[in-house]
Design a protein around this motif. Structure first.
Motif, PDB file in Angstrom:
ATOM      1  N   ILE A 276       1.605   7.958  -5.418  1.00 41.19           N
ATOM      2  CA  ILE A 276       1.950   7.455  -6.744  1.00 41.19           C
ATOM      3  C   ILE A 276       1.502   5.997  -6.839  1.00 41.19           C
ATOM      4  O   ILE A 276       1.865   5.176  -5.994  1.00 41.19           O
ATOM      5  CB  ILE A 276       3.482   7.557  -6.996  1.00 41.19           C
ATOM      6  CG1 ILE A 276       4.007   8.956  -6.615  1.00 41.19           C
ATOM      7  CG2 ILE A 276       3.795   7.216  -8.453  1.00 41.19           C
ATOM      8  CD1 ILE A 276       3.414  10.107  -7.390  1.00 41.19           C
TER       9      ILE A 276
ATOM     10  N   PHE B 110      -2.586  10.268  -7.342  1.00 40.15           N
ATOM     11  CA  PHE B 110      -3.877  10.501  -6.680  1.00 40.15           C
ATOM     12  C   PHE B 110      -3.581  11.123  -5.320  1.00 40.15           C
ATOM     13  O   PHE B 110      -2.426  11.383  -5.001  1.00 40.15           O
ATOM     14  CB  PHE B 110      -4.672   9.191  -6.543  1.00 40.15           C
ATOM     15  CG  PHE B 110      -3.945   8.085  -5.826  1.00 40.15           C
ATOM     16  CD1 PHE B 110      -3.048   7.266  -6.501  1.00 40.15           C
ATOM     17  CD2 PHE B 110      -4.139   7.875  -4.468  1.00 40.15           C
ATOM     18  CE1 PHE B 110      -2.375   6.241  -5.841  1.00 40.15           C
ATOM     19  CE2 PHE B 110      -3.481   6.852  -3.801  1.00 40.15           C
ATOM     20  CZ  PHE B 110      -2.586   6.042  -4.487  1.00 40.15           C
TER      21      PHE B 110
ATOM     22  N   GLU C 168      -0.470  -1.554   1.917  1.00 41.05           N
ATOM     23  CA  GLU C 168       0.498  -1.106   0.899  1.00 41.05           C
ATOM     24  C   GLU C 168       1.598  -0.350   1.633  1.00 41.05           C
ATOM     25  O   GLU C 168       1.452   0.842   1.918  1.00 41.05           O
ATOM     26  CB  GLU C 168      -0.151  -0.158  -0.133  1.00 41.05           C
ATOM     27  CG  GLU C 168      -1.142  -0.803  -1.068  1.00 41.05           C
ATOM     28  CD  GLU C 168      -1.560   0.115  -2.221  1.00 41.05           C
ATOM     29  OE1 GLU C 168      -1.013   1.236  -2.313  1.00 41.05           O
ATOM     30  OE2 GLU C 168      -2.422  -0.300  -3.002  1.00 41.05           O
TER      31      GLU C 168
ATOM     32  N   GLU D 189       4.848   1.791   2.004  1.00 38.31           N
ATOM     33  CA  GLU D 189       5.448   2.734   1.054  1.00 38.31           C
ATOM     34  C   GLU D 189       6.512   3.592   1.728  1.00 38.31           C
ATOM     35  O   GLU D 189       6.434   3.885   2.919  1.00 38.31           O
ATOM     36  CB  GLU D 189       4.356   3.658   0.465  1.00 38.31           C
ATOM     37  CG  GLU D 189       3.190   2.857  -0.100  1.00 38.31           C
ATOM     38  CD  GLU D 189       2.371   3.561  -1.150  1.00 38.31           C
ATOM     39  OE1 GLU D 189       2.684   4.712  -1.497  1.00 38.31           O
ATOM     40  OE2 GLU D 189       1.404   2.927  -1.623  1.00 38.31           O
TER      41      GLU D 189
ATOM     42  N   ASP E 128      -0.339   2.944   2.774  1.00 39.17           N
ATOM     43  CA  ASP E 128      -1.417   3.445   1.930  1.00 39.17           C
ATOM     44  C   ASP E 128      -2.576   2.450   2.044  1.00 39.17           C
ATOM     45  O   ASP E 128      -2.871   1.706   1.108  1.00 39.17           O
ATOM     46  CB  ASP E 128      -0.897   3.563   0.491  1.00 39.17           C
ATOM     47  CG  ASP E 128      -1.959   4.055  -0.468  1.00 39.17           C
ATOM     48  OD1 ASP E 128      -2.990   4.582  -0.001  1.00 39.17           O
ATOM     49  OD2 ASP E 128      -1.749   3.904  -1.684  1.00 39.17           O
TER      50      ASP E 128
ATOM     51  N   LYS F 118      -8.907   5.178  -0.160  1.00 36.48           N
ATOM     52  CA  LYS F 118      -7.695   5.146   0.644  1.00 36.48           C
ATOM     53  C   LYS F 118      -7.694   6.228   1.718  1.00 36.48           C
ATOM     54  O   LYS F 118      -6.631   6.573   2.249  1.00 36.48           O
ATOM     55  CB  LYS F 118      -6.486   5.321  -0.287  1.00 36.48           C
ATOM     56  CG  LYS F 118      -6.301   4.145  -1.256  1.00 36.48           C
ATOM     57  CD  LYS F 118      -5.415   4.516  -2.429  1.00 36.48           C
ATOM     58  CE  LYS F 118      -5.097   3.310  -3.313  1.00 36.48           C
ATOM     59  NZ  LYS F 118      -3.923   2.559  -2.883  1.00 36.48           N
TER      60      LYS F 118
HETATM   61 ZN    ZN Z   1      -0.172   3.057  -2.752  1.00 39.53          ZN
END
Ligand code: ZN
Length: 295
Positions: free
Chosen positions: A86, A108, A132, A134, A163, A182
């Motif tokens: 997300i 995605f 990132e 998460e 991420d 990613k």
């Molecule tokens: Zn992310």
């Protein structure tokens, strides 16, 4: 209940009385052996029989728990059937990205070959590589059209994810290439353990409001609370399953709070030798070192 992938085998952690703090005092039992072969050693297979496994684990003897080597922890979900991520799911992160707060989840995927464990070295891709941190949910019982109020019932447990994002690839040309940017090898580390929601609650944590963050070379760069997500876990399960049938072992990256490198001025990215520690309250931490990359 907490499970890990130790040396490629599903392992039930012994929750030590001094609590699961550091990864260095990990102890556990091998599920394949302790269950007399009832459950496979393959960490990915357990999600297909999650309810049955939970019942077994609740009564399993931990008397034979042995020390585990944290450097041999692998990916909790080595081959997830589907991966959802997300985007822009924290208001402060949407702002630093120069975007508005989404009114529908921005979804995605991260390709399964990018998954790796909670420790070790990750090779940098040629572009600008960003962090990132998460909160990650792993689906137990799947389903279609799950109401938000029942969303948590379909979550086997929570863990931490990074991420990792090659911003150069992601934004090479409009529109953005989230999935490819990613998904370099190792760009989806997840771990260290899958922790069930009841265990989190028993330890005094609110699964809807966990604190999470990450540090680069010891410096805190991200720190936020999952309670600030635009779409919480139950709502994400509902929105995704309104369209896609969720499957056991699916992985959901739920978005990152503010503090990414691309949002800094000047922007800052990961380089050869950098160390990244990613943490979340109740879930432990991951530690990675980056190697290579553009010179
Ligand atoms: Zn992310």
């Amino acid at each position: 209940m907490r499970i890990v992938n130790h040396d490629g085998r599903l392992t039930l952690l012994d929750p030590a009385p001094d609590d699961h703090g550091g990864p260095d005092d990990l102890r556990g039992v091998d599920v394949g052996r302790a269950s007399g072969g009832r459950f496979a050693a393959d960490p990915q297979a357990v999600y297909d029989r999650w309810a049955e496994f939970r019942d077994w684990a609740a009564t399993a003897s931990l008397a034979d728990a042995a020390p585990l080597d944290p450097d041999r922890l692998g990916a909790l979900t080595p081959r997830p059937p589907q991966v959802f991520a997300i985007g822009l799911n924290y208001r402060d992160h949407a702002a630093e990205s120069g975007m508005g707060v989404p009114t529908e989840p921005v979804v995605f995927t991260k390709y399964a070959s990018s998954f790796t464990g909670p420790r070790g070295a990750i090779r940098l891709s040629p572009g600008n590589v960003d962090w990132e941190v998460e909160l990650v949910a792993v689906i137990g019982e799947g389903g279609h059209d799950i109401p938000a109020a029942r969303g948590w019932e379909h979550v086997a447990g929570l863990t931490i994810g990074q991420d990792l994002s090659d911003r150069t690839t992601q934004f090479a040309a409009p529109p953005a290439q989230f999935g490819l940017g990613k998904s370099y090898p190792g760009f989806s580390p997840v771990g260290p353990a899958l922790v069930t929601v009841d265990e989190l609650r028993a330890a005094g944590h609110d699964p809807d409001d966990l604190e999470l963050g990450c540090l680069v070379n010891g410096e805190s760069v991200q720190k936020g609370r999952s309670g600030a997500m635009v779409f919480g876990v139950g709502e994400i399960v509902a929105r995704l399953s309104a369209i896609v049938t969720l499957l056991p072992g699916d992985v959901v990256f739920t978005g990152t709070p503010a503090g990414i490198g691309a949002g800094m001025s000047p922007p800052r990215f990961l380089g050869d030798g950098d160390e990244l520690v990613s943490w979340c309250s109740g879930l432990g931490q991951m530690q990675h070192r980056f190697v290579g990359g553009a010179s």
